[in-house]
Design a protein around this motif. Structure first.
Motif, PDB file in Angstrom:
ATOM      1  N   ASN A 176     -37.201  40.886 -12.086  1.00 41.32           N
ATOM      2  CA  ASN A 176     -37.647  41.350 -10.775  1.00 41.32           C
ATOM      3  C   ASN A 176     -39.103  41.806 -10.826  1.00 41.32           C
ATOM      4  OD1 ASN A 176     -36.236  43.291 -12.379  1.00 41.32           O
ATOM      5  ND2 ASN A 176     -36.458  44.783 -10.763  1.00 41.32           N
ATOM      6  N   PRO A 177     -39.859  41.589  -9.757  1.00 42.32           N
ATOM      7  CA  PRO A 177     -41.306  41.832  -9.789  1.00 42.32           C
ATOM      8  C   PRO A 177     -41.732  43.289  -9.747  1.00 42.32           C
ATOM      9  CG  PRO A 177     -40.650  41.056  -7.615  1.00 42.32           C
ATOM     10  CD  PRO A 177     -39.436  40.941  -8.502  1.00 42.32           C
ATOM     11  N   LEU A 178     -40.839  44.191  -9.320  1.00 40.34           N
ATOM     12  CA  LEU A 178     -41.165  45.616  -9.220  1.00 40.34           C
ATOM     13  C   LEU A 178     -42.312  45.868  -8.245  1.00 40.34           C
ATOM     14  CD1 LEU A 178     -40.929  46.638 -13.019  1.00 40.34           C
ATOM     15  CD2 LEU A 178     -39.143  46.783 -11.277  1.00 40.34           C
ATOM     16  N   THR A 179     -42.375  45.055  -7.187  1.00 44.72           N
ATOM     17  CA  THR A 179     -43.433  45.191  -6.191  1.00 44.72           C
ATOM     18  C   THR A 179     -42.958  45.862  -4.907  1.00 44.72           C
ATOM     19  OG1 THR A 179     -42.958  42.888  -5.630  1.00 44.72           O
ATOM     20  CG2 THR A 179     -44.881  43.304  -7.027  1.00 44.72           C
ATOM     21  N   SER A 180     -41.678  45.769  -4.610  1.00 50.49           N
ATOM     22  CA  SER A 180     -41.085  46.468  -3.469  1.00 50.49           C
ATOM     23  C   SER A 180     -39.579  46.347  -3.598  1.00 50.49           C
ATOM     24  CB  SER A 180     -41.539  45.878  -2.132  1.00 50.49           C
ATOM     25  OG  SER A 180     -40.936  44.611  -1.905  1.00 50.49           O
ATOM     26  N   LEU A 181     -38.846  47.192  -2.887  1.00 50.31           N
ATOM     27  CA  LEU A 181     -37.388  47.091  -2.904  1.00 50.31           C
ATOM     28  C   LEU A 181     -36.961  45.726  -2.366  1.00 50.31           C
ATOM     29  CD1 LEU A 181     -34.531  48.145  -3.282  1.00 50.31           C
ATOM     30  CD2 LEU A 181     -34.743  49.339  -1.084  1.00 50.31           C
ATOM     31  N   ASN A 182     -37.552  45.299  -1.280  1.00 46.81           N
ATOM     32  CA  ASN A 182     -37.180  44.004  -0.698  1.00 46.81           C
ATOM     33  C   ASN A 182     -37.453  42.850  -1.656  1.00 46.81           C
ATOM     34  OD1 ASN A 182     -36.233  45.089   1.692  1.00 46.81           O
ATOM     35  ND2 ASN A 182     -38.161  44.817   2.797  1.00 46.81           N
ATOM     36  N   ASP A 183     -38.600  42.906  -2.354  1.00 48.80           N
ATOM     37  CA  ASP A 183     -38.924  41.836  -3.306  1.00 48.80           C
ATOM     38  C   ASP A 183     -37.920  41.794  -4.448  1.00 48.80           C
ATOM     39  OD1 ASP A 183     -41.126  41.177  -1.781  1.00 48.80           O
ATOM     40  OD2 ASP A 183     -42.590  42.139  -3.116  1.00 48.80           O
ATOM     41  N   ASP A 184     -37.544  42.968  -4.946  1.00 47.48           N
ATOM     42  CA  ASP A 184     -36.595  43.030  -6.059  1.00 47.48           C
ATOM     43  C   ASP A 184     -35.199  42.587  -5.621  1.00 47.48           C
ATOM     44  OD1 ASP A 184     -38.691  43.900  -7.551  1.00 47.48           O
ATOM     45  OD2 ASP A 184     -37.887  45.887  -7.997  1.00 47.48           O
ATOM     46  N   VAL A 185     -34.810  42.956  -4.409  1.00 45.25           N
ATOM     47  CA  VAL A 185     -33.520  42.509  -3.877  1.00 45.25           C
ATOM     48  C   VAL A 185     -33.534  40.995  -3.692  1.00 45.25           C
ATOM     49  CG1 VAL A 185     -32.001  42.583  -1.851  1.00 45.25           C
ATOM     50  CG2 VAL A 185     -32.916  44.706  -2.805  1.00 45.25           C
ATOM     51  N   GLU A 186     -34.641  40.460  -3.197  1.00 51.41           N
ATOM     52  CA  GLU A 186     -34.742  39.008  -3.011  1.00 51.41           C
ATOM     53  C   GLU A 186     -34.634  38.275  -4.347  1.00 51.41           C
ATOM     54  OE1 GLU A 186     -37.845  35.643  -1.208  1.00 51.41           O
ATOM     55  OE2 GLU A 186     -38.263  37.776  -0.940  1.00 51.41           O
ATOM     56  N   ALA A 187     -35.306  38.806  -5.377  1.00 51.32           N
ATOM     57  CA  ALA A 187     -35.228  38.195  -6.710  1.00 51.32           C
ATOM     58  C   ALA A 187     -33.803  38.240  -7.242  1.00 51.32           C
ATOM     59  CB  ALA A 187     -36.176  38.913  -7.669  1.00 51.32           C
ATOM     60  N   THR A 188     -33.108  39.323  -6.986  1.00 50.82           N
ATOM     61  CA  THR A 188     -31.720  39.465  -7.431  1.00 50.82           C
ATOM     62  C   THR A 188     -30.812  38.507  -6.679  1.00 50.82           C
ATOM     63  OG1 THR A 188     -32.120  41.794  -7.982  1.00 50.82           O
ATOM     64  CG2 THR A 188     -29.829  41.108  -7.739  1.00 50.82           C
ATOM     65  N   ASN A 189     -31.014  38.403  -5.378  1.00 51.29           N
ATOM     66  CA  ASN A 189     -30.188  37.502  -4.572  1.00 51.29           C
ATOM     67  C   ASN A 189     -30.352  36.041  -4.994  1.00 51.29           C
ATOM     68  OD1 ASN A 189     -28.854  39.371  -2.955  1.00 51.29           O
ATOM     69  ND2 ASN A 189     -30.476  39.415  -1.418  1.00 51.29           N
ATOM     70  N   ARG A 190     -31.556  35.669  -5.411  1.00 54.08           N
ATOM     71  CA  ARG A 190     -31.766  34.288  -5.876  1.00 54.08           C
ATOM     72  C   ARG A 190     -30.863  33.975  -7.068  1.00 54.08           C
ATOM     73  NH1 ARG A 190     -37.345  35.037  -4.604  1.00 54.08           N
ATOM     74  NH2 ARG A 190     -37.782  35.768  -6.715  1.00 54.08           N
ATOM     75  N   ILE A 191     -30.723  34.952  -7.969  1.00 51.84           N
ATOM     76  CA  ILE A 191     -29.865  34.753  -9.144  1.00 51.84           C
ATOM     77  C   ILE A 191     -28.393  34.811  -8.740  1.00 51.84           C
ATOM     78  CG2 ILE A 191     -29.240  35.646 -11.406  1.00 51.84           C
ATOM     79  CD1 ILE A 191     -32.038  34.329 -11.210  1.00 51.84           C
ATOM     80  N   LEU A 192     -28.047  35.719  -7.845  1.00 56.41           N
ATOM     81  CA  LEU A 192     -26.654  35.800  -7.394  1.00 56.41           C
ATOM     82  C   LEU A 192     -26.222  34.498  -6.713  1.00 56.41           C
ATOM     83  CD1 LEU A 192     -26.618  39.446  -5.965  1.00 56.41           C
ATOM     84  CD2 LEU A 192     -25.492  38.649  -8.060  1.00 56.41           C
ATOM     85  N   ILE A 196     -44.696  49.462 -11.960  1.00 59.78           N
ATOM     86  CA  ILE A 196     -43.998  49.344 -10.680  1.00 59.78           C
ATOM     87  C   ILE A 196     -44.906  49.876  -9.574  1.00 59.78           C
ATOM     88  CG2 ILE A 196     -42.864  51.583 -11.023  1.00 59.78           C
ATOM     89  CD1 ILE A 196     -40.425  50.448  -9.487  1.00 59.78           C
ATOM     90  N   VAL A 197     -44.860  49.259  -8.421  1.00 65.20           N
ATOM     91  CA  VAL A 197     -45.595  49.777  -7.262  1.00 65.20           C
ATOM     92  C   VAL A 197     -44.955  51.101  -6.859  1.00 65.20           C
ATOM     93  CG1 VAL A 197     -46.192  49.372  -4.846  1.00 65.20           C
ATOM     94  CG2 VAL A 197     -46.313  47.491  -6.496  1.00 65.20           C
ATOM     95  N   GLY A 198     -45.755  52.146  -6.816  1.00 62.95           N
ATOM     96  CA  GLY A 198     -45.227  53.489  -6.628  1.00 62.95           C
ATOM     97  C   GLY A 198     -44.434  53.683  -5.352  1.00 62.95           C
ATOM     98  N   SER A 199     -44.769  52.933  -4.305  1.00 64.16           N
ATOM     99  CA  SER A 199     -44.061  53.095  -3.032  1.00 64.16           C
ATOM    100  C   SER A 199     -42.594  52.687  -3.122  1.00 64.16           C
ATOM    101  CB  SER A 199     -44.761  52.292  -1.931  1.00 64.16           C
ATOM    102  OG  SER A 199     -44.797  50.916  -2.256  1.00 64.16           O
TER     103      SER A 199
END
Length: 263
Positions: A74-90, A188-191
């Motif tokens: 996961n890219p650790l750039t935003s929650l949405n980005d990390d969820v999207e990366a996870t969903n691709r694998i799922l 990780i992006v702090g936000s």
């Protein structure tokens, strides 16, 4: 040559039959032990400051037991980005999944875990927020260890303080290993830590939580409190925040347990 015959009484016949039957039970392989795990797919999401390579030992243990393991980078750039990366694998899995998250990734799997293929969740020294909560809202509930220090660059990208990394992140690993992990930090992006969760998988799916009792990055009491609130099945393991590297057998055992969750 005289033939010797033996007469077997009805009572003796009963005892012989009982012995044969008991022997069969003793040597028969338990069908539970021999069966294929109900959930064969394991998807692991790494946390902040590292990537998925630290899960190699757990990967090796699980694959030798017949599990199909995939690790999200996961890219650790935003929650949405990390969820999207996870969903691709799922989306790539061919059946039910045990979804595992470490540290920050506890937030990720809480949200991504609503995916239809996810059958159970494993939180490894991880945040387990509810809807509307953030990682930050939990991290401030207990005192922080002195070695838990992070620094942000001018763009708000956060690194674990390099001077306290070994003690704060992985005190139970050899110095040489810690030095390499420090050198290859994945910031990780702090936000991310202040982003609220909008969907909560653990309310509808079985969850398992590992408390790393020597954790200096997330207070172990914070982990306990989150898990208890979510009715998560708790396992305490003596280890640092990098418990998945220092205690891979114990961490893998919890993931195996989660693979037998009803789905």
């Amino acid at each position: 040559m005289k033939t010797v015959s033996f007469k077997i009484s009805a009572l003796n016949k009963f005892f012989i039959a009982a012995f044969i039957m008991a022997s069969g039970f003793l040597f028969r392989v338990s069908p539970v032990a021999a069966q294929t795990p109900p959930i064969k797919n394991i998807v692991i999401v790494h946390g902040a400051f590292q990537d998925g390579s630290g899960w190699k030992a757990v990967y090796n243990i699980l694959t030798k037991k017949g599990y199909h393991v995939t690790i999200v980078q996961n890219p650790l750039t935003s929650l949405n980005d990390d969820v999207e990366a996870t969903n691709r694998i799922l989306d790539q899995q061919d059946g039910p999944v045990v979804l595992v998250g470490h540290s920050w990734a506890g937030v990720v799997i809480t949200q991504a875990g609503v995916h239809a293929r996810v059958a159970s969740l494993v939180y490894v020294a991880a945040f387990e927020p509810d809807k509307g909560e953030t990682a930050n809202s939990w991290s401030v509930t207990q005192p922080k260890a002195p070695s838990m220090r992070v620094t942000a660059d001018p763009k708000g990208v956060v690194f674990f303080d390099r001077t306290t990394f070994h003690e704060g992140y992985c005190a139970d690993l050899p110095a040489a290993t810690a030095a390499f992990m420090n050198a290859m930090q994945q910031p990780i992006v702090g936000s991310c830590f202040g982003t609220t969760v909008t969907e909560v998988a653990w309310k509808d799916k079985p969850s398992y939580g590992i408390v790393a009792t020597e954790d200096h990055a997330i207070n172990p009491m914070t982990e306990r409190n989150m898990y208890k609130r979510a009715n998560t099945k708790i396992t305490e393991i003596k280890g640092s925040h990098a418990v998945f590297m220092s205690q891979p057998e114990a961490v893998a055992a919890v993931i195996v347990k989660a693979s037998y969750a009803k789905h």
